[in-house]
Structure formats: structure tokens, C-alpha cells
Design an enzyme around this catalytic site. Structure first.
Site, PDB file in Angstrom:
ATOM      1  CD  GLU A  47      -2.765   1.023   2.553  1.00 13.12           C
ATOM      2  OE1 GLU A  47      -3.895   1.522   2.492  1.00 13.12           O
ATOM      3  OE2 GLU A  47      -2.328   0.456   3.582  1.00 13.12           O
ATOM      4  CE  LYS A 120      -7.548   0.779   3.189  1.00 14.81           C
ATOM      5  NZ  LYS A 120      -6.418   1.500   3.853  1.00 14.81           N
ATOM      6  CB  CYS A 164      -4.210  -1.843   4.452  1.00 11.98           C
ATOM      7  SG  CYS A 164      -3.325  -1.412   5.985  1.00 11.98           S
TER       8      CYS A 164
END
Length: 282
Positions: A47, A120, A164
């Protein structure tokens, strides 16, 4: 044996990205070349690999239009040069009509064509417990992606994309597996505090409950904002064993070979996925 069933080497690239995009791309290129030399067919960047600024909104100055820009063009060129599939998670893509970006995980095939993009979904708006005032508000500068799973065919198998904080939401990974995922990728910039408590635990859990390989490259060390990230990039096999990992503080490459036949055998012999009774809600 099909192309995607052949044993294929995977790589997770650990970085310490800063606020100089060109320097970060050069560092990523060096690690991608190392992964290619190690025989990787698919390499996963962490990321924020291209930029980690002093303030959350600094990334807006480096946002790119969907499809082209210095970051995206460099990735496409590297994929062609190295004959390597690159999963680049994440880079900032402009959101029309907003002063926010998407945190986009983009996939490039070995010809340099972008073949998938996942934005995301889960944004890290958190006051870290016991973190001494450590506080994050990703939604101030990042817009959430659309609520659908993204799975892409690669030379290593069918890859499900996540980023994440997504790791804490197992329903996403169930949806990815239902869409055919055999490998789950989790590019991350985990905080030190939460990483120490949950990083490996959650990654191994996602591998076991989905009988998938998990490839998890992380940011490591201290960044220009003073933020520390956990590192410990790793690859987990479907029975939950960590097959390759890296320590906390130094950039580098983690590799492992996916054994597709062994994974298929595990899914036949331990058919937990077929025993699921709760309806999907994703």
C-alpha cells in the site's frame, strides 16, 4: 496441467516509501527486478508504495487520471521490461468532483496492460487503542471503492484483491473465494501497534478459513510524517503456515511457490468451504 495450475512463484515486496515519488518508483523498480531474478511470475507492491507524505492530503498533489500518469506508466513499462505481472497496491487515482482520491490497487500483466483495478473499500478512520494519541482519518482524503469483489486470472492462479484495513472484514474474502480466488493479496501499511497484535494472526486466519494462499507485502520503518509501519511482509499457504517472511525494518523481497495441486487436494480433503451454511451478505 493448465498454465495457472503450474507451480508459480509469488513475491511480496516490502518498502519504506517516502514523499519523493520518483525515488519511490526507483526503489520499487529495484525490488521488482530482484523478484524477477528470483523467478517470480507475480509480484505484489505494498500500500502507498509510490508516496507516503507528511500529511494525509499531500497525496492529492500526486493523484493521476485513471489509466495514465507517471506512476501508472512506469508500472506498465516495468511489467513489460521484466516480463512480470505486477499487483500495485496502492496508488492515488482522481475522483471526479471531489478533493479525494481512490486508493487503487492496479494489476498489470507481463505485456504492460492493466487488467484489473480494485479501490480500497474499508477506510482506516481509527484512534489506535493504546496508541498514545495515534489517529487516522483516511476518509478525509480517500473515497471508498465500489462494493464488489475483484478477482483476476494470473499465471499463478486466480487472485483476489484487497488492501490493508480490508483484512479485518472476513466477509470480503468469502466473496472473493466465491468469485474463484485461489490467492488473496493484502498490500498494507499496518501501524506498529496493530501489527504487533494482529497482522500475522489475521493473515493466517484468512488463509485457513478460505484455504487460500495469502500474499501480504507491507510498508516498514519510519516515514516522513513520523509514522512507523510494521513490515513483516509474508506469504501464507492454505493450511495457515507462514512459508516466507521478512523482518520488521528493512525493505526487500519475500518469495514462495504456490503449489496448486496441493491446494486443490486440501480443498477436496477438507471441504470446509462447501460446508458453509450462512447466506452471503456482501
Amino acid at each position: 496441467m493448465s498454465e495457472t495450475a503450474r507451480p508459480a512463484r509469488l513475491a511480496a515486496l516490502q518498502m519504506n516509501s517516502g514523499d519523493d515519488v520518483a525515488a519511490n518508483l526507483d526503489a520499487a523498480a529495484q525490488l521488482l527486478r530482484e523478484a524477477a531474478r528470483a523467478g517470480a511470475r507475480v509480484a505484489v507492491l505494498p500500500e502507498n508504495f509510490a508516496f507516503m507524505g507528511r500529511r494525509d492530503r499531500d497525496k492529492l498533489a500526486h493523484a493521476e487520471a485513471d489509466g495514465h500518469g507517471p506512476i501508472q506508466d512506469r508500472l506498465a513499462a516495468l511489467a513489460r521490461e521484466l516480463d512480470l505481472w505486477i499487483i500495485a497496491g496502492t496508488l492515488p487515482i482522481r475522483v471526479d468532483g471531489e478533493e479525494r482520491v481512490y486508493a487503487a490497487c492496479c494489476v498489470y500483466d507481463s505485456d504492460g496492460a492493466r487488467v484489473a483495478r480494485y479501490d480500497k473499500i474499508h477506510l482506516y478512520d481509527i484512534d489506535v487503542p493504546g496508541g498514545g494519541g495515534e489517529r487516522y482519518r483516511e476518509s478525509a482524503s480517500i473515497a471508498p471503492g465500489r462494493l464488489h469483489p475483484v478477482v483476476v486470472d494470473t499465471p499463478a492462479g486466480r487472485v483476489g484483491l484487497s488492501v490493508c484495513y480490508d483484512l479485518r472484514f472476513p466477509e470480503l474474502y468469502r466473496a472473493l473465494v466465491e468469485a474463484g480466488a485461489e490467492i488473496l493479496v493484502v498490500p498494507a501499511a499496518f501501524t506498529v501497534k496493530t501489527g504487533e497484535a494482529h497482522w500475522e494472526l489475521l493473515l493466517r486466519a484468512r488463509a485457513v478459513e478460505n484455504l487460500c494462499y495469502v500474499v501480504a507485502p507491507g510498508q516498514c520503518g519510519t516515514h516522513p510524517s513520523g509514522r512507523g509501519t510494521y513490515g513483516h511482509s509474508l506469504i501464507v499457504e492454505p493450511w495457515g503456515r507462514v512459508v516466507s517472511s521478512r523482518d520488521a525494518g528493512t525493505p526487500g523481497v519475500v518469495t514462495a511457490t504456490r503449489d496448486a495441486e496441493r491446494q486443490a487436494e486440501l480443498r477436496r480433503e477438507f471441504p470446509a468451504l462447501a460446508h458453509r451454511r450462512l447466506p452471503a451478505r456482501f
